[in-house]
Scaffold this active site. Structure first.
Site, PDB file in Angstrom:
ATOM      1  N   TYR A  47       0.927  -1.244  -0.112  1.00  0.00           N
ATOM      2  CA  TYR A  47      -0.044   0.067   0.041  1.00  0.00           C
ATOM      3  C   TYR A  47       0.883   1.495  -0.103  1.00  0.00           C
ATOM      4  CZ  TYR A  47      -3.687  -3.125   1.672  1.00  0.00           C
ATOM      5  OH  TYR A  47      -4.556  -4.097   1.895  1.00  0.00           O
ATOM      6  N   HIS A 105       0.392 -11.531   1.742  1.00  0.00           N
ATOM      7  CA  HIS A 105      -0.534 -10.627   1.308  1.00  0.00           C
ATOM      8  C   HIS A 105      -1.230 -11.530  -0.129  1.00  0.00           C
ATOM      9  CE1 HIS A 105      -1.819  -6.449   0.095  1.00  0.00           C
ATOM     10  NE2 HIS A 105      -2.702  -7.033  -0.224  1.00  0.00           N
TER      11      HIS A 105
END
Length: 272
Positions: A47, A105
Site C-alpha cells: 500500500y 498478502h
C-alpha cells in the site's frame, strides 16, 4: 466493540482498511478513526502508506497495547530473506517494535510454503509479530498450510460481502477455528445503490452500506475492514453495529446474487 480471539491475539471485529490511502489524507483518516474509537488498523507493504500510518500512530494518545495493527508481505518477497527484509522495513516505517498480525498478502506461483511459514513462525517466536496469517488463500492452499505445515494461522483475509458467496471457504475456516477477515466488505461501494439493501435499511433507519456491513459482522468468526477516508464514513461504519437485522432481512440478503468478485488479479489463485 466485539473482538475475535485467535492464536493469542484479540482482533476487533471492525477495523479500518487503508488500501489506496496516501499522504496527508491517509494520516488524517487514521487519526480520525483512532479518535472515533477504532483500534484495528490494516495496512500492507504494497500500500506504500506504512510510513504515514506510523506517523499517525506515533502522534496518537492510544496506548500500544490497545491497538491491533496488521501488515502484509507482498507476493514478490516470499523467499525467507526477502520476508525478513520486508518485515524489517514495515516495522521501521510503522515505528513499532512489533505488529499484531503479519500476513502473506497473496500466494505466489512456485512459492515454498514450508520455508515461508518457517520464517513467519520465527518472527512470531522472536516476538516481532504476535500472530501470523494469510490473505487470499483458497481452500487447497489453506489445507497445505494448516493440515500439513500445521502453521498457527490467525486468519485468512479475503474479499467477502453480500454480493459474493464464500460459503465453502467459510465452512473450512470455521471447522479449523480460523477467522475470516473481510476486505471490500461493501463491494467497493456497489452495495450503496442496491435497492434490496436500501429497503432493509429504510426499515431500520440505516443505509444500504450499514445493512451490508452488519450482515457480515453478525457472523461468527468474521471481521471486516472497510476503507473509509472521511470521519463521517468511519462513524457510519461504527453505527452499523447498532443495526438489528431480523430473519426476514437475512432471507432477503440471502436471495441476492452472490457472484460479484471485485478483486481478481492475474496472479490470484483458482478460487474455490
Amino acid at each position: 466493540m466485539e473482538n475475535i480471539k485467535t492464536q493469542g491475539i484479540s482482533l476487533p471485529k471492525l477495523g479500518l482498511g487503508t488500501f489506496r490511502m496516501q499522504g496527508d489524507a491517509c494520516r488524517a483518516a487514521v487519526e480520525s478513526a483512532l479518535d472515533l474509537g477504532y483500534r484495528h488498523l490494516d495496512t500492507a507493504e504494497m500500500y506504500a502508506n506504512e510510513e504515514t500510518i506510523g506517523a499517525a500512530l506515533a502522534a496518537s494518545k492510544v496506548a500500544r497495547k490497545d491497538l491491533h495493527v496488521t501488515t502484509k508481505v507482498w507476493n514478490e518477497n516470499l523467499a525467507p530473506d526477502a520476508i525478513r527484509g520486508a518485515f524489517d522495513a514495515s516495522l521501521k516505517k510503522l515505528r513499532l517494535d512489533h505488529v499484531d498480525l503479519y500476513l502473506v498478502h497473496w500466494p505466489a506461483r512456485n512459492m515454498n510454503l514450508p520455508a515461508i511459514f518457517e520464517t513467519l513462525m520465527k518472527l512470531k517466536e522472536e516476538g516481532r509479530t504476535r500472530a501470523i496469517g494469510v490473505a487470499n488463500f483458497n481452500i487447497a492452499l489453506l489445507k497445505t498450510v494448516v493440515d500439513e505445515i500445521k502453521a498457527p494461522i490467525a486468519c485468512n483475509q479475503v474479499e467477502y460481502h453480500v454480493m459474493l458467496d464464500q460459503t465453502p471457504l467459510r465452512q473450512f475456516l470455521t471447522a479449523k477455528s480460523i477467522p475470516l477477515v473481510a476486505y471490500c466488505p461493501l463491494a467497493q461501494g456497489r452495495v450503496a445503490t442496491d435497492e434490496a439493501l436500501a429497503a432493509i435499511g429504510r426499515k431500520h433507519n440505516a443505509s444500504a452500506a450499514q445493512v451490508a456491513l452488519k450482515w457480515l459482522l453478525d457472523q461468527d468468526g468474521v471481521a471486516a475492514i472497510p476503507k473509509a477516508s472521511r470521519a463521517e464514513s468511519q462513524q457510519a461504519n461504527l453505527d452499523a453495529l447498532k443495526v438489528q437485522l431480523d430473519d426476514a432481512d437475512r432471507a432477503a440478503i440471502a436471495a441476492l446474487p452472490k457472484d460479484k468478485r471485485c478483486v481478481n488479479p492475474g496472479f490470484a489463485p483458482a478460487w474455490d
